[in-house]
Design a protein around this motif. Structure first.
Motif, PDB file in Angstrom:
ATOM      1  N   VAL A   1      -7.369-113.319 -77.814  1.00  0.00           N
ATOM      2  CA  VAL A   1      -6.501-112.544 -76.925  1.00  0.00           C
ATOM      3  C   VAL A   1      -5.074-112.906 -77.320  1.00  0.00           C
ATOM      4  N   HIS A   2      -4.388-111.951 -77.910  1.00  0.00           N
ATOM      5  CA  HIS A   2      -3.077-112.199 -78.503  1.00  0.00           C
ATOM      6  C   HIS A   2      -1.971-112.250 -77.454  1.00  0.00           C
ATOM      7  N   ASP A   3      -0.871-112.861 -77.845  1.00  0.00           N
ATOM      8  CA  ASP A   3       0.293-113.009 -76.968  1.00  0.00           C
ATOM      9  C   ASP A   3       0.850-111.652 -76.547  1.00  0.00           C
ATOM     10  N   HIS A   4       0.780-110.658 -77.407  1.00  0.00           N
ATOM     11  CA  HIS A   4       1.327-109.337 -77.074  1.00  0.00           C
ATOM     12  C   HIS A   4       0.420-108.539 -76.128  1.00  0.00           C
ATOM     13  N   GLU A   5      -0.748-109.081 -75.775  1.00  0.00           N
ATOM     14  CA  GLU A   5      -1.642-108.390 -74.843  1.00  0.00           C
ATOM     15  C   GLU A   5      -1.401-108.795 -73.392  1.00  0.00           C
TER      16      GLU A   5
ATOM     17  N   ILE B   1     -10.348-117.304 -77.837  1.00  0.00           N
ATOM     18  CA  ILE B   1      -9.067-117.990 -77.979  1.00  0.00           C
ATOM     19  C   ILE B   1      -7.968-117.219 -77.255  1.00  0.00           C
ATOM     20  N   VAL B   2      -7.188-117.936 -76.456  1.00  0.00           N
ATOM     21  CA  VAL B   2      -5.958-117.404 -75.878  1.00  0.00           C
ATOM     22  C   VAL B   2      -4.836-117.867 -76.809  1.00  0.00           C
ATOM     23  N   GLU B   3      -4.188-116.907 -77.466  1.00  0.00           N
ATOM     24  CA  GLU B   3      -3.109-117.280 -78.386  1.00  0.00           C
ATOM     25  C   GLU B   3      -1.968-117.914 -77.605  1.00  0.00           C
ATOM     26  N   GLU B   4      -1.417-118.970 -78.174  1.00  0.00           N
ATOM     27  CA  GLU B   4      -0.315-119.674 -77.521  1.00  0.00           C
ATOM     28  C   GLU B   4       0.863-118.730 -77.292  1.00  0.00           C
ATOM     29  N   SER B   5       1.495-118.887 -76.135  1.00  0.00           N
ATOM     30  CA  SER B   5       2.680-118.091 -75.850  1.00  0.00           C
ATOM     31  C   SER B   5       3.806-118.523 -76.784  1.00  0.00           C
ATOM     32  N   SER B   6       4.685-117.604 -77.087  1.00  0.00           N
ATOM     33  CA  SER B   6       5.768-117.940 -78.019  1.00  0.00           C
ATOM     34  C   SER B   6       7.085-117.263 -77.637  1.00  0.00           C
TER      35      SER B   6
ATOM     36  N   GLU C   1       2.286-124.606 -69.698  1.00  0.00           N
ATOM     37  CA  GLU C   1       1.882-124.265 -68.323  1.00  0.00           C
ATOM     38  C   GLU C   1       1.423-122.804 -68.251  1.00  0.00           C
ATOM     39  N   LEU C   2       2.156-121.911 -68.892  1.00  0.00           N
ATOM     40  CA  LEU C   2       1.778-120.498 -68.926  1.00  0.00           C
ATOM     41  C   LEU C   2       0.455-120.320 -69.661  1.00  0.00           C
ATOM     42  N   ASP C   3       0.280-121.027 -70.778  1.00  0.00           N
ATOM     43  CA  ASP C   3      -0.966-120.931 -71.543  1.00  0.00           C
ATOM     44  C   ASP C   3      -2.168-121.373 -70.708  1.00  0.00           C
ATOM     45  N   ALA C   4      -2.016-122.440 -69.943  1.00  0.00           N
ATOM     46  CA  ALA C   4      -3.103-122.923 -69.076  1.00  0.00           C
ATOM     47  C   ALA C   4      -3.413-121.899 -67.983  1.00  0.00           C
ATOM     48  N   HIS C   5      -2.366-121.271 -67.461  1.00  0.00           N
ATOM     49  CA  HIS C   5      -2.560-120.256 -66.420  1.00  0.00           C
ATOM     50  C   HIS C   5      -3.281-119.025 -67.005  1.00  0.00           C
ATOM     51  N   ARG C   6      -2.892-118.619 -68.206  1.00  0.00           N
ATOM     52  CA  ARG C   6      -3.560-117.492 -68.859  1.00  0.00           C
ATOM     53  C   ARG C   6      -5.021-117.818 -69.148  1.00  0.00           C
ATOM     54  N   ARG C   7      -5.291-119.025 -69.598  1.00  0.00           N
ATOM     55  CA  ARG C   7      -6.668-119.439 -69.873  1.00  0.00           C
ATOM     56  C   ARG C   7      -7.510-119.356 -68.606  1.00  0.00           C
ATOM     57  N   ALA C   8      -6.979-119.889 -67.479  1.00  0.00           N
ATOM     58  CA  ALA C   8      -7.720-119.863 -66.216  1.00  0.00           C
ATOM     59  C   ALA C   8      -7.993-118.426 -65.779  1.00  0.00           C
TER      60      ALA C   8
ATOM     61  N   ASP D   1     -20.852-118.739 -69.846  1.00  0.00           N
ATOM     62  CA  ASP D   1     -20.264-119.984 -70.323  1.00  0.00           C
ATOM     63  C   ASP D   1     -18.784-119.843 -70.688  1.00  0.00           C
ATOM     64  N   ALA D   2     -18.068-118.995 -69.970  1.00  0.00           N
ATOM     65  CA  ALA D   2     -16.657-118.737 -70.274  1.00  0.00           C
ATOM     66  C   ALA D   2     -15.817-120.004 -70.168  1.00  0.00           C
ATOM     67  N   GLU D   3     -16.099-120.853 -69.208  1.00  0.00           N
ATOM     68  CA  GLU D   3     -15.313-122.085 -69.017  1.00  0.00           C
ATOM     69  C   GLU D   3     -15.346-122.963 -70.267  1.00  0.00           C
ATOM     70  N   GLU D   4     -16.486-123.030 -70.946  1.00  0.00           N
ATOM     71  CA  GLU D   4     -16.613-123.870 -72.129  1.00  0.00           C
ATOM     72  C   GLU D   4     -16.062-123.192 -73.384  1.00  0.00           C
ATOM     73  N   ARG D   5     -16.082-121.871 -73.434  1.00  0.00           N
ATOM     74  CA  ARG D   5     -15.726-121.159 -74.658  1.00  0.00           C
ATOM     75  C   ARG D   5     -14.265-120.761 -74.767  1.00  0.00           C
ATOM     76  N   VAL D   6     -13.581-120.612 -73.644  1.00  0.00           N
ATOM     77  CA  VAL D   6     -12.188-120.160 -73.691  1.00  0.00           C
ATOM     78  C   VAL D   6     -11.281-121.350 -73.960  1.00  0.00           C
ATOM     79  N   VAL D   7     -10.487-121.236 -75.020  1.00  0.00           N
ATOM     80  CA  VAL D   7      -9.549-122.297 -75.410  1.00  0.00           C
ATOM     81  C   VAL D   7      -8.195-121.668 -75.723  1.00  0.00           C
ATOM     82  N   VAL D   8      -7.161-122.485 -75.678  1.00  0.00           N
ATOM     83  CA  VAL D   8      -5.824-122.060 -76.091  1.00  0.00           C
ATOM     84  C   VAL D   8      -5.622-122.535 -77.513  1.00  0.00           C
TER      85      VAL D   8
END
Length: 187
Positions: A63-67, A98-103, A121-128, A141-148
């Protein structure tokens, strides 16, 4: 005429003598050659193509930053569609999501305050938010698979993008000229 025949027979005789001296005959292979049995077509290149295909499939789960809408944890319309596509395939394909890191964050402690910094902090919020959305859509199993993390590719830099865009437009013009023109045929 005899001279002509001699010129053809001399190279053939020389090659035959060299083969006998080297210890090889036409019917058997030489010991120093090792295994010369040909492999089936694709034996060496198919694993490379399969690895590239697998990497491309994994890139679909980023999931890209521009989304996201600006510096928020709210997905834009394209992002919502993409998350639904991820959820539809997530139970069959076991790639990390993967949640792409904010930039695009401004840091007040910098001199020019450009919006080019990461925001943990924003990346953690997007992941949640993404974990919650995927759980609602049936990814158990989204909790285990979603990472930043980082995107697999860096995209275009500076002049590369301009060059690619210019090349694309110039090729479209060439295709129209080569295929009889645009609308209406070859005027």
């Amino acid at each position: 005429m005899k001279r002509w025949r001699i010129s053809f027979s001399l190279p053939a005789t020389t090659c035959g003598l060299l083969a006998l001296v080297a210890g090889c005959s036409h019917a058997t292979k030489c010991d120093y050659m090792g295994n010369i049995t040909p492999n089936p077509i694709g034996t060496t290149v198919d694993p490379v193509w399969q690895a590239q295909e697998s990497n491309a499939e994994a890139a679909d789960f980023i999931v890209h930053d521009h989304e996201w809408i600006g510096n928020s944890a709210t997905l834009n319309e394209r992002g919502k569609d993409h998350v639904q596509q991820i959820a539809a395939r997530a139970n069959e394909q076991r790639f990390p999501i993967i949640v792409e890191e904010s930039s695009r964050t401004i840091r007040p402690d910098t001199q020019y305050q450009y919006a080019v910094h990461n925001n943990d902090e924003l990346d953690a919020h997007r992941r949640a938010m993404l974990v919650e959305a995927l759980a609602i859509l049936g990814v158990a199993d989204a909790e285990e698979r979603v990472v930043v993390g980082h995107d697999f590719t860096h995209g275009f830099w500076d002049l590369e993008g301009q060059r690619a865009l210019r090349y694309n437009f110039s090729n479209q013009g060439n295709q129209n000229r080569n295929n009889g023109g645009g609308v209406g045929g070859g005027f």
